[in-house]
Design an enzyme around this catalytic site. Structure first.
Site, PDB file in Angstrom:
ATOM      1  CD  GLU A  82       4.220  -5.736  20.565  1.00 33.13           C
ATOM      2  OE1 GLU A  82       4.244  -5.814  19.319  1.00 33.13           O
ATOM      3  OE2 GLU A  82       3.362  -6.293  21.269  1.00 33.13           O
ATOM      4  CB  CYS A 130      11.491  -2.920  15.651  1.00 22.94           C
ATOM      5  SG  CYS A 130      10.016  -1.898  15.393  1.00 22.94           S
ATOM      6  CB  CYS A 139      -0.517   4.321  18.913  1.00 25.23           C
ATOM      7  SG  CYS A 139      -0.061   5.508  17.630  1.00 25.23           S
ATOM      8  CB  CYS A 177      -2.943   3.922  11.373  1.00 26.10           C
ATOM      9  SG  CYS A 177      -1.938   5.428  11.330  1.00 26.10           S
ATOM     10  CB  CYS A 195      -1.786   0.331  12.949  1.00 29.49           C
ATOM     11  SG  CYS A 195      -0.422   0.160  14.105  1.00 29.49           S
ATOM     12  CB  CYS A 214       4.559  -2.813  16.069  1.00 28.54           C
ATOM     13  SG  CYS A 214       3.705  -1.796  14.878  1.00 28.54           S
TER      14      CYS A 214
END
Length: 354
Positions: free
Chosen positions: A95, A108, A115, A119, A122, A335
Site C-alpha cells: 500500500e 508515502c 516488516c 515495533c 505499528c 501504514c
C-alpha cells in the site's frame, strides 16, 4: 529460457550498456527507451512508436515492464488523501498513500511487504515480513498513482510498510531513479527516508552523497522503554543511535527529523520531555510529534490535547518540536492498516469457501 530483465529498475547507464552491447543498437536508442518509460510512463514496448518493430521485439524478448494493479482505492472526504492497495505480480499486496498539501502532492511509499522490526504500536509488523520490494516496485507506487490521478507527485516519503534501511540496495536504487535528471525526477531535497534506527546503515547513508532528508523514529527517550516498544533498540541502543545521527549531521550538514509517536502513560511524561531535551543537546535536529494510531490489536492511545501539552513542555525546554497533521483519518491512512484488513477479509473468504 533466461529470465527477463526488470527494465524499470535499471539506470540509464545500465540500460545503455545492455542496448548497445547485448542488443547491438546505437546509444541514442537507450535514451529514447528511458524517456518512454520514465517520462511518458509507457506500460508496453508497443507504445514506443519511434522505435522499429524489430527493436521492440528484441526489447520484449529481453526485458519486462512491471505493473502494479490497483486492488483497492480509498479517497478521504475530509482532506483529499488517497490510499492505494496494489497487487504485485507474485500475488502479494502493498500500500501507499497520496497526501495533498499546499505545495502539491506527497506520496508515502512502502519498501517491504511486511516488516521485521516488530515495533509494538505499528500495524505494519503484525502480519509479519514477506520480502523486500524491488526498486521498480517502489517506483511504480509513484507512477501508478500519477497515472490514476492524472497529476504529478512532487515529494516522496519512505515511511510506508517496511524498514527502508533493511532493504538498503533497492531503496538507494529507487532514490537514484526517482531523482534522475534524465527523467521527470523530483529533487533529492523532496525525498525523505524514515528509519527506526539501523545504526550501521545510517552511517553508510552518510557517505552516499545524497541530499535527501533523514527521519529517525525515536518514540522513547530511554533504553528501557524504547527496547520494550521497539525491539531494534535491543540491538542498537540509544547511545549508538544518537552517535550515528550526530555522525550523519556532521558528514552531510543535513538536519535530522526525529519522529515521536506520543503514547499516553508510556513515553510522554514531564520526565520524558526532560530526557528528550538532554538527548538532543547541541545537535541540529527537529522532533515531529505524532498522535499514536489506533491499532485494534494494541491498547495504545493519545489525544490531540495530550500531544499538544507534551509539545509545549518540550518547547519550554528549548526543543524544536512540532505536531504532525493527521491526514486521511476517515480511510485508515496509517501504514499497514488497509493491507491488514484486506488480508484478514481475504483469509475469511478462503476459510468460508472451504
Amino acid at each position: 529460457m533466461a529470465e527477463k530483465k526488470d527494465i524499470l529498475s535499471m539506470s540509464l547507464a545500465e540500460l545503455t550498456e545492455t542496448v548497445t552491447g547485448e542488443l547491438g543498437e546505437k546509444k541514442f536508442r537507450a535514451g529514447q527507451i528511458y524517456e518512454w518509460l520514465h517520462i511518458k510512463k509507457a506500460v508496453s514496448f508497443d507504445e514506443m512508436t519511434n522505435l522499429s518493430a524489430s527493436l521492440r521485439l528484441k526489447l520484449n524478448d529481453t526485458f519486462c515492464i512491471k505493473r502494479l494493479n490497483i486492488v483497492r482505492k480509498l479517497e478521504s472526504a475530509i482532506d483529499n488523501t488517497v490510499k492505494y492497495l496494489y497487487g504485485l505480480n507474485d500475488g502479494n499486496i502493498v500500500e501507499s498513500v497520496v497526501m495533498e498539501y499546499s505545495f502539491g502532492l506527497s506520496l508515502c511509499v512502502s519498501t517491504q511487504i511486511g516488516c521485521k522490526m516488530g515495533c509494538d504500536f505499528c500495524a505494519s509488523a503484525i502480519a509479519g515480513f514477506v520480502r523486500n520490494l524491488t526498486a521498480s516496485e517502489i517506483l511504480l507506487q509513484k507512477y501508478e498513482a500519477e497515472r490514476d490521478l492524472g497529476k504529478k507527485i512532487s515529494r516522496v516519503v519512505l515511511m510506508g510498510i517496511g524498514e527502508p534501511l533493511d532493504n538498503y540496495d533497492n531503496v538507494l536504487r529507487f532514490i537514484r531513479l526517482v531523482t534522475a535528471p534524465e527523467s521527470d525526477g523530483i529533487s533529492m531535497r523532496h525525498v525523505t527516508l524514515s528509519t527506526c534506527g539501523i545504526v550501521p546503515r545510517i552511517r553508510d547513508l552518510a557517505g552516499e552523497d545524497l541530499s535527501i532528508n533523514l527521519a529517525v523514529s525515536l518514540h522513547s527517550p530511554d533504553d528501557v522503554s524504547r527496547s520494550r516498544i521497539m525491539p531494534v533498540n535491543r540491538k542498537y541502543d540509544l547511545a549508538s543511535l544518537m552517535s550515528a545521527c550526530r555522525y550523519y549531521t556532521e558528514k552531510t550538514g543535513r538536519r535530522i527529523t526525529f519522529e515521536y509517536a506520543v503514547i499516553e502513560n508510556v513515553n510522554s511524561s514531564s520526565a520524558d520531555a526532560k530526557k528528550l531535551a538532554s538527548l538532543f543537546s547541541g545537535m541540529i535536529s527537529h522532533i515531529n510529534l505524532i498522535g499514536v494510531n489506533n491499532v485494534k490489536e494494541r491498547d495504545y492511545s493519545s489525544s490531540l490535547s495530550h500531544v499538544e501539552k507534551f509539545r509545549n513542555e518540550l518547547v519550554k525546554l528549548g526543543v524544536n518540536a512540532t505536531v504532525r497533521r493527521k491526514l486521511g483519518t476517515d480511510i485508515e491512512a496509517a501504514c499497514g492498516q488497509l493491507r491488514r484488513e484486506y488480508e484478514r477479509s481475504r483469509g475469511e473468504m478462503i476459510e468460508n469457501s472451504q
